[in-house]
Write a protein that holds these residues in place. Structure first.
Motif, PDB file in Angstrom:
ATOM      1  N   SER A   1       6.645   6.272  -4.685  1.00 34.92           N
ATOM      2  CA  SER A   1       6.737   4.880  -5.111  1.00 34.92           C
ATOM      3  C   SER A   1       6.332   3.977  -3.959  1.00 34.92           C
ATOM      4  N   VAL A   2       5.629   2.905  -4.305  1.00 34.80           N
ATOM      5  CA  VAL A   2       5.187   1.927  -3.324  1.00 34.80           C
ATOM      6  C   VAL A   2       6.193   0.775  -3.319  1.00 34.80           C
ATOM      7  N   PRO A   3       6.767   0.430  -2.168  1.00 32.62           N
ATOM      8  CA  PRO A   3       7.671  -0.712  -2.132  1.00 32.62           C
ATOM      9  C   PRO A   3       6.907  -2.025  -2.300  1.00 32.62           C
ATOM     10  N   VAL A   4       7.501  -2.965  -3.028  1.00 36.25           N
ATOM     11  CA  VAL A   4       6.886  -4.267  -3.275  1.00 36.25           C
ATOM     12  C   VAL A   4       7.759  -5.323  -2.608  1.00 36.25           C
ATOM     13  N   SER A   5       7.172  -6.134  -1.735  1.00 31.69           N
ATOM     14  CA  SER A   5       7.960  -7.153  -1.039  1.00 31.69           C
ATOM     15  C   SER A   5       8.419  -8.227  -2.019  1.00 31.69           C
ATOM     16  N   GLU A   6       9.429  -8.956  -1.648  1.00 28.33           N
ATOM     17  CA  GLU A   6       9.967  -9.993  -2.529  1.00 28.33           C
ATOM     18  C   GLU A   6       8.987 -11.131  -2.760  1.00 28.33           C
ATOM     19  N   PHE A   7       7.982 -11.260  -1.914  1.00 30.23           N
ATOM     20  CA  PHE A   7       6.976 -12.305  -2.080  1.00 30.23           C
ATOM     21  C   PHE A   7       5.898 -11.912  -3.088  1.00 30.23           C
ATOM     22  N   ASP A   8       5.789 -10.607  -3.362  1.00 26.75           N
ATOM     23  CA  ASP A   8       4.759 -10.121  -4.273  1.00 26.75           C
ATOM     24  C   ASP A   8       5.281  -9.810  -5.669  1.00 26.75           C
ATOM     25  N   ARG A   9       6.544 -10.057  -5.935  1.00 19.76           N
ATOM     26  CA  ARG A   9       7.112  -9.747  -7.243  1.00 19.76           C
ATOM     27  C   ARG A   9       7.997 -10.888  -7.712  1.00 19.76           C
ATOM     28  N   GLY A  10       8.284 -10.879  -8.994  1.00 18.70           N
ATOM     29  CA  GLY A  10       9.205 -11.855  -9.558  1.00 18.70           C
ATOM     30  C   GLY A  10      10.642 -11.453  -9.311  1.00 18.70           C
ATOM     31  N   ARG A  11      11.565 -12.317  -9.609  1.00 14.52           N
ATOM     32  CA  ARG A  11      12.984 -12.042  -9.347  1.00 14.52           C
ATOM     33  C   ARG A  11      13.528 -10.866 -10.157  1.00 14.52           C
ATOM     34  N   LEU A  12      13.040 -10.679 -11.365  1.00 16.88           N
ATOM     35  CA  LEU A  12      13.554  -9.619 -12.224  1.00 16.88           C
ATOM     36  C   LEU A  12      12.706  -8.356 -12.194  1.00 16.88           C
ATOM     37  N   ASP A  13      11.660  -8.340 -11.393  1.00 18.86           N
ATOM     38  CA  ASP A  13      10.761  -7.191 -11.344  1.00 18.86           C
ATOM     39  C   ASP A  13      11.329  -6.079 -10.471  1.00 18.86           C
ATOM     40  N   SER A  14      10.803  -4.892 -10.683  1.00 16.46           N
ATOM     41  CA  SER A  14      11.214  -3.725  -9.920  1.00 16.46           C
ATOM     42  C   SER A  14      10.799  -3.865  -8.453  1.00 16.46           C
ATOM     43  N   ARG A  15      11.560  -3.264  -7.575  1.00 16.92           N
ATOM     44  CA  ARG A  15      11.250  -3.318  -6.147  1.00 16.92           C
ATOM     45  C   ARG A  15      10.220  -2.278  -5.739  1.00 16.92           C
ATOM     46  N   ASN A  16       9.907  -1.361  -6.646  1.00 17.89           N
ATOM     47  CA  ASN A  16       8.956  -0.292  -6.355  1.00 17.89           C
ATOM     48  C   ASN A  16       7.994  -0.116  -7.516  1.00 17.89           C
ATOM     49  N   ILE A  17       6.779   0.356  -7.192  1.00 20.04           N
ATOM     50  CA  ILE A  17       5.782   0.693  -8.206  1.00 20.04           C
ATOM     51  C   ILE A  17       5.634   2.207  -8.200  1.00 20.04           C
ATOM     52  N   PRO A  18       5.876   2.872  -9.335  1.00 22.17           N
ATOM     53  CA  PRO A  18       5.714   4.330  -9.361  1.00 22.17           C
ATOM     54  C   PRO A  18       4.251   4.724  -9.288  1.00 22.17           C
ATOM     55  N   GLY A  19       3.966   5.780  -8.537  1.00 24.98           N
ATOM     56  CA  GLY A  19       2.591   6.218  -8.382  1.00 24.98           C
ATOM     57  C   GLY A  19       2.516   7.639  -7.878  1.00 24.98           C
ATOM     58  N   ALA A  20       1.313   8.045  -7.542  1.00 29.50           N
ATOM     59  CA  ALA A  20       1.070   9.380  -7.005  1.00 29.50           C
ATOM     60  C   ALA A  20       0.052   9.269  -5.875  1.00 29.50           C
ATOM     61  N   VAL A  21       0.155  10.159  -4.906  1.00 25.99           N
ATOM     62  CA  VAL A  21      -0.785  10.175  -3.790  1.00 25.99           C
ATOM     63  C   VAL A  21      -2.124  10.687  -4.305  1.00 25.99           C
ATOM     64  N   VAL A  22      -3.176   9.883  -4.123  1.00 26.13           N
ATOM     65  CA  VAL A  22      -4.508  10.283  -4.579  1.00 26.13           C
ATOM     66  C   VAL A  22      -5.450  10.585  -3.416  1.00 26.13           C
ATOM     67  N   GLU A  23      -5.070  10.163  -2.201  1.00 26.48           N
ATOM     68  CA  GLU A  23      -5.933  10.405  -1.042  1.00 26.48           C
ATOM     69  C   GLU A  23      -5.090  10.423   0.224  1.00 26.48           C
ATOM     70  N   VAL A  24      -5.398  11.355   1.106  1.00 27.18           N
ATOM     71  CA  VAL A  24      -4.803  11.391   2.442  1.00 27.18           C
ATOM     72  C   VAL A  24      -5.941  11.166   3.423  1.00 27.18           C
ATOM     73  N   THR A  25      -5.854  10.107   4.223  1.00 24.42           N
ATOM     74  CA  THR A  25      -6.921   9.769   5.155  1.00 24.42           C
ATOM     75  C   THR A  25      -6.806  10.632   6.424  1.00 24.42           C
ATOM     76  N   PRO A  26      -7.840  10.663   7.242  1.00 23.98           N
ATOM     77  CA  PRO A  26      -7.782  11.433   8.504  1.00 23.98           C
ATOM     78  C   PRO A  26      -6.704  10.941   9.470  1.00 23.98           C
ATOM     79  N   THR A  27      -6.277   9.692   9.318  1.00 38.28           N
ATOM     80  CA  THR A  27      -5.239   9.147  10.198  1.00 38.28           C
ATOM     81  C   THR A  27      -3.834   9.345   9.625  1.00 38.28           C
ATOM     82  N   GLU A  28      -3.709  10.251   8.642  1.00 33.28           N
ATOM     83  CA  GLU A  28      -2.417  10.583   8.028  1.00 33.28           C
ATOM     84  C   GLU A  28      -1.771   9.402   7.309  1.00 33.28           C
ATOM     85  N   THR A  29      -2.578   8.568   6.673  1.00 34.46           N
ATOM     86  CA  THR A  29      -2.056   7.531   5.789  1.00 34.46           C
ATOM     87  C   THR A  29      -2.419   7.904   4.360  1.00 34.46           C
TER      88      THR A  29
END
Length: 121
Positions: free
Chosen positions: A4-32
């Motif tokens: 899950s990707v955390p969503v800051s309070e500035f990027d979401r509404g008051r009643l929205d979830s704090r996280n967005i569910p997802g899956a890892v689709v790419e691992v970069t050479p710098t381990e991100t």
């Protein structure tokens, strides 16, 4: 790997979830990690410590279109995301010139508190 990707309070509404569910689709050479969701893929990468472990049954199909976290948070929101719309009409709010009427939303107390003629309540 489900996460899950955390969503800051500035990027979401008051009643929205704090996280967005997802899956890892790419691992970069710098381990991100790049995360994909059913609505789109996040256009930035995250370190392992920024991600939260998610449920494996949440994400079925990943959309490869790149989007910002704020835009994805709005798409995952049941309430339309960050912010709200309002009008500042001085009339009855009965035509499509009213932004609330055009958006098929009822006028609220933020629109025009002194307008007693509003019929879109």
């Amino acid at each position: 790997m489900p996460s899950s990707v955390p969503v800051s309070e500035f990027d979401r509404g008051r009643l929205d979830s704090r996280n967005i569910p997802g899956a890892v689709v790419e691992v970069t050479p710098t381990e991100t990690y790049r995360i994909g969701t059913e609505h789109g893929t996040v256009n930035t990468t995250f370190s392992r410590s920024e991600l939260l472990k998610g449920d494996s049954n949440i994400v079925r199909d990943v959309n490869p279109e790149l989007m910002s976290v704020r835009h994805l948070a709005g798409l995952h929101s049941a309430h339309g995301g960050q912010g709200f719309s309002k009008c500042s009409c001085g009339s009855t709010c009965s035509s499509k010139r009213c932004t609330c009427k055009k958006s098929a939303v009822k006028c609220n107390s933020h629109c025009h508190p002194r307008n007693g003629k509003c019929t879109n309540k």
